[in-house]
Design a protein around this motif. Structure first.
Motif, short mmCIF file in Angstrom:
data_model
loop_
_atom_site.label_atom_id
_atom_site.label_comp_id
_atom_site.label_asym_id
_atom_site.label_seq_id
_atom_site.Cartn_x
_atom_site.Cartn_y
_atom_site.Cartn_z
N ASN A 1 5.47 1.93 -0.97
CA ASN A 1 5.39 0.47 -0.75
C ASN A 1 5.14 0.08 0.70
O ASN A 1 4.40 -0.87 0.96
CB ASN A 1 6.67 -0.20 -1.24
CG ASN A 1 6.82 -0.09 -2.74
OD1 ASN A 1 5.85 0.07 -3.47
ND2 ASN A 1 8.05 -0.16 -3.21
N ASP A 2 5.76 0.79 1.64
CA ASP A 2 5.67 0.36 3.04
C ASP A 2 4.63 1.12 3.85
O ASP A 2 4.29 0.70 4.95
CB ASP A 2 7.04 0.51 3.72
CG ASP A 2 8.09 -0.37 3.06
OD1 ASP A 2 7.74 -1.47 2.60
OD2 ASP A 2 9.25 0.04 3.00
N ASN B 1 0.62 -0.56 2.68
CA ASN B 1 0.67 -1.45 3.83
C ASN B 1 -0.74 -1.87 4.24
O ASN B 1 -1.56 -1.02 4.56
CB ASN B 1 1.36 -0.73 5.00
CG ASN B 1 1.64 -1.66 6.16
OD1 ASN B 1 0.93 -2.62 6.40
ND2 ASN B 1 2.69 -1.34 6.89
N SER C 1 -1.77 -3.09 6.90
CA SER C 1 -2.04 -2.81 8.32
C SER C 1 -2.25 -1.32 8.60
O SER C 1 -2.45 -0.94 9.75
CB SER C 1 -0.87 -3.30 9.18
OG SER C 1 -0.67 -4.67 8.99
N ILE C 2 -2.22 -0.49 7.57
CA ILE C 2 -2.32 0.96 7.78
C ILE C 2 -3.64 1.34 8.46
O ILE C 2 -3.70 2.32 9.20
CB ILE C 2 -2.13 1.75 6.47
CG1 ILE C 2 -1.91 3.23 6.78
CG2 ILE C 2 -3.30 1.56 5.53
CD1 ILE C 2 -1.51 4.06 5.59
#
Length: 140
Positions: free
Chosen positions: A56-57, A61, A63-64
């Motif tokens: 999930n993060d 993400n 912004s990865i």
């Protein structure tokens, strides 16, 4: 003797996968030659919700893409998650957790080598991490 309805466990009914995973985590040892810290490491991965964080993060993400070599990071995250599901004792627990995450489905069967361009196919564990001139750690 007479069979009484509802008087026990039907051996033909499938056991709940979560129950099976819990039993395996308690009863099965690690792979032959596995480090003694394996159980502690896997318990910590569960305690800190590593699967949820990585899916999930990290993987999900938006912004990865701002991270240097984000595709390589994705490959390592997916590889780690798949390895966790293969552990003889704890694999079932990790698989159950990941199966509950809808976004994992798109990574589960993916050939993650497709995420990396041919110019990036380097063993990143053997590089010095420098972005300019990549050289193997075994090189002077």
């Amino acid at each position: 003797g007479p069979v009484m309805e509802g008087s026990g466990v039907d051996a033909r009914s499938a056991q709940d996968p979560t129950t099976t995973a819990e039993q395996q985590a308690v009863s099965l040892g690690g792979a032959p030659g596995a480090a003694h810290g394996r159980v502690a490491l896997l318990q910590q991965a569960l305690a800190c919700e590593l699967c949820l964080f990585l899916v999930n993060d990290f993987l999900e993400n938006p912004s990865i893409s701002k991270i240097t070599d984000s595709a390589v990071g994705k490959v390592h995250a997916i590889t780690l998650l798949k390895l966790l599901t293969k552990d003889p004792g704890y694999g079932g627990k990790f698989k159950s957790i990941l199966d509950e995450l809808p976004s994992w489905k798109k990574y589960r069967m993916q050939d993650h080598s497709l995420l990396i361009s041919s110019s990036e196919r380097t063993d990143y564990f053997l590089t010095d991490g420098g972005a300019n001139e990549r050289k193997l750690l075994t090189q002077e």
